[in-house]
Design a protein around this motif. Structure first.
Motif, PDB file in Angstrom:
ATOM      1  N   LEU A  45       0.831  -1.197   0.000  1.00  0.00           N
ATOM      2  CA  LEU A  45       0.000   0.000   0.000  1.00  0.00           C
ATOM      3  C   LEU A  45       0.865   1.245   0.000  1.00  0.00           C
ATOM      4  N   HIS A  46       0.393   2.254  -0.631  1.00  0.00           N
ATOM      5  CA  HIS A  46       1.037   3.558  -0.558  1.00  0.00           C
ATOM      6  C   HIS A  46       0.360   4.354   0.532  1.00  0.00           C
ATOM      7  N   TYR A  47       1.000   5.397   0.979  1.00  0.00           N
ATOM      8  CA  TYR A  47       0.497   6.193   2.085  1.00  0.00           C
ATOM      9  C   TYR A  47      -0.911   6.711   1.820  1.00  0.00           C
ATOM     10  N   GLU A  48      -1.226   7.031   0.588  1.00  0.00           N
ATOM     11  CA  GLU A  48      -2.521   7.614   0.265  1.00  0.00           C
ATOM     12  C   GLU A  48      -3.659   6.599   0.332  1.00  0.00           C
ATOM     13  N   VAL A  49      -3.341   5.319   0.256  1.00  0.00           N
ATOM     14  CA  VAL A  49      -4.364   4.282   0.217  1.00  0.00           C
ATOM     15  C   VAL A  49      -5.004   4.154   1.598  1.00  0.00           C
ATOM     16  N   ASN A  50      -6.320   3.995   1.611  1.00  0.00           N
ATOM     17  CA  ASN A  50      -7.043   3.827   2.860  1.00  0.00           C
ATOM     18  C   ASN A  50      -6.865   2.394   3.362  1.00  0.00           C
ATOM     19  N   MET A  51      -6.043   2.209   4.377  1.00  0.00           N
ATOM     20  CA  MET A  51      -5.780   0.878   4.903  1.00  0.00           C
ATOM     21  C   MET A  51      -7.002   0.297   5.596  1.00  0.00           C
ATOM     22  N   ASP A  52      -7.908   1.150   6.062  1.00  0.00           N
ATOM     23  CA  ASP A  52      -9.111   0.652   6.721  1.00  0.00           C
ATOM     24  C   ASP A  52      -9.912  -0.259   5.808  1.00  0.00           C
ATOM     25  N   SER A  53      -9.972   0.057   4.520  1.00  0.00           N
ATOM     26  CA  SER A  53     -10.748  -0.784   3.604  1.00  0.00           C
ATOM     27  C   SER A  53     -10.120  -2.168   3.473  1.00  0.00           C
ATOM     28  N   GLU A  54      -8.799  -2.263   3.564  1.00  0.00           N
ATOM     29  CA  GLU A  54      -8.127  -3.561   3.508  1.00  0.00           C
ATOM     30  C   GLU A  54      -8.457  -4.395   4.753  1.00  0.00           C
ATOM     31  N   PHE A  55      -8.426  -3.761   5.919  1.00  0.00           N
ATOM     32  CA  PHE A  55      -8.799  -4.466   7.146  1.00  0.00           C
ATOM     33  C   PHE A  55     -10.262  -4.884   7.092  1.00  0.00           C
ATOM     34  N   GLU A  56     -11.101  -3.977   6.635  1.00  0.00           N
ATOM     35  CA  GLU A  56     -12.537  -4.241   6.589  1.00  0.00           C
ATOM     36  C   GLU A  56     -12.858  -5.425   5.695  1.00  0.00           C
ATOM     37  N   SER A  57     -12.175  -5.542   4.555  1.00  0.00           N
ATOM     38  CA  SER A  57     -12.451  -6.668   3.656  1.00  0.00           C
ATOM     39  C   SER A  57     -12.113  -8.002   4.314  1.00  0.00           C
ATOM     40  N   LEU A  58     -11.163  -8.000   5.232  1.00  0.00           N
ATOM     41  CA  LEU A  58     -10.782  -9.226   5.923  1.00  0.00           C
ATOM     42  C   LEU A  58     -11.778  -9.582   7.019  1.00  0.00           C
ATOM     43  N   ILE A  59     -12.271  -8.580   7.758  1.00  0.00           N
ATOM     44  CA  ILE A  59     -13.164  -8.890   8.879  1.00  0.00           C
ATOM     45  C   ILE A  59     -14.645  -8.865   8.512  1.00  0.00           C
ATOM     46  N   ALA A  60     -14.991  -8.336   7.346  1.00  0.00           N
ATOM     47  CA  ALA A  60     -16.407  -8.249   6.947  1.00  0.00           C
ATOM     48  C   ALA A  60     -17.131  -9.595   7.028  1.00  0.00           C
ATOM     49  N   PRO A  61     -16.534 -10.704   6.565  1.00  0.00           N
ATOM     50  CA  PRO A  61     -17.251 -11.983   6.667  1.00  0.00           C
ATOM     51  C   PRO A  61     -17.478 -12.439   8.114  1.00  0.00           C
ATOM     52  N   LEU A  62     -16.692 -11.909   9.047  1.00  0.00           N
ATOM     53  CA  LEU A  62     -16.819 -12.302  10.454  1.00  0.00           C
ATOM     54  C   LEU A  62     -17.886 -11.500  11.194  1.00  0.00           C
ATOM     55  N   ARG A  63     -18.176 -10.294  10.728  1.00  0.00           N
ATOM     56  CA  ARG A  63     -19.096  -9.390  11.431  1.00  0.00           C
ATOM     57  C   ARG A  63     -20.452 -10.009  11.774  1.00  0.00           C
ATOM     58  N   PRO A  64     -21.087 -10.751  10.868  1.00  0.00           N
ATOM     59  CA  PRO A  64     -22.401 -11.319  11.206  1.00  0.00           C
ATOM     60  C   PRO A  64     -22.344 -12.439  12.255  1.00  0.00           C
ATOM     61  N   HIS A  65     -21.144 -12.839  12.659  1.00  0.00           N
ATOM     62  CA  HIS A  65     -20.993 -14.014  13.513  1.00  0.00           C
ATOM     63  C   HIS A  65     -20.453 -13.680  14.905  1.00  0.00           C
ATOM     64  N   LYS A  67     -21.952 -13.291  17.777  1.00  0.00           N
ATOM     65  CA  LYS A  67     -22.517 -14.164  18.813  1.00  0.00           C
ATOM     66  C   LYS A  67     -21.855 -15.543  18.783  1.00  0.00           C
ATOM     67  N   LEU A  68     -21.705 -16.127  17.594  1.00  0.00           N
ATOM     68  CA  LEU A  68     -21.077 -17.441  17.460  1.00  0.00           C
ATOM     69  C   LEU A  68     -19.627 -17.413  17.943  1.00  0.00           C
ATOM     70  N   ILE A  69     -18.886 -16.395  17.533  1.00  0.00           N
ATOM     71  CA  ILE A  69     -17.486 -16.269  17.954  1.00  0.00           C
ATOM     72  C   ILE A  69     -17.406 -16.204  19.472  1.00  0.00           C
ATOM     73  N   ASN A  70     -18.267 -15.391  20.083  1.00  0.00           N
ATOM     74  CA  ASN A  70     -18.245 -15.255  21.540  1.00  0.00           C
ATOM     75  C   ASN A  70     -18.677 -16.540  22.244  1.00  0.00           C
ATOM     76  N   GLU A  71     -19.605 -17.283  21.656  1.00  0.00           N
ATOM     77  CA  GLU A  71     -20.003 -18.567  22.241  1.00  0.00           C
ATOM     78  C   GLU A  71     -18.827 -19.537  22.259  1.00  0.00           C
ATOM     79  N   TYR A  72     -18.103 -19.631  21.156  1.00  0.00           N
ATOM     80  CA  TYR A  72     -16.933 -20.519  21.101  1.00  0.00           C
ATOM     81  C   TYR A  72     -15.829 -20.037  22.038  1.00  0.00           C
ATOM     82  N   LYS A  73     -15.640 -18.726  22.099  1.00  0.00           N
ATOM     83  CA  LYS A  73     -14.621 -18.181  23.013  1.00  0.00           C
ATOM     84  C   LYS A  73     -14.907 -18.597  24.444  1.00  0.00           C
TER      85      LYS A  73
END
Length: 127
Positions: A45-65, A67-73
């Motif tokens: 990434l270059h400095y101008e690139v929004n790194m938040d969108s890269e993080f978001e693309s990784l965690i987006a599939p986890l967001r709906p879960h 409750k499940l994540i916390n149950e397993y934890k």
């Protein structure tokens, strides 16, 4: 671990259980922890690139879960860790930030945010 993968409907990048055998160098060893991880791989990434969108693309599939994540934890006494590895070259360290929505998601699953910064000097550029 397989049950979690099936319930969440996401295939991990890497997964293993404590006690699993693996080859380390030339000898066989046993895993000392259980890991279920998603990795983005290297992002250049270059400095101008929004790194938040890269993080978001990784965690987006986890967001709906949340409750499940916390149950397993709770059931298996697990720890969630977001491991972020920044690798900067020629000691050029731009600012770093995490959007509040990413921090809020990490908080909702009680995740630790572990940030590692590695500065390298690219000696080839000095010739």
């Amino acid at each position: 671990m397989e049950a979690f993968t099936n319930e969440i409907g996401i295939n991990p990048t890497e997964a293993y259980k404590i006690g699993d055998n693996y080859i380390r160098g030339t000898r066989q060893s046993k895993r000392f922890e259980t890991v279920w991880s998603l990795e983005s791989g290297e992002m250049k990434l270059h400095y101008e690139v929004n790194m938040d969108s890269e993080f978001e693309s990784l965690i987006a599939p986890l967001r709906p879960h949340i409750k499940l994540i916390n149950e397993y934890k709770e059931k298996y006494q697990l720890t969630c860790i977001f491991f972020v590895h920044y690798n900067f070259y020629n000691a050029q360290t731009p600012g770093m930030r995490l959007d509040p929505s990413i921090i809020a998601f990490a908080h909702s699953i009680g995740a630790i945010i572990d940030i590692y910064i590695d500065n390298e000097t690219d000696w080839d550029d000095k010739e």
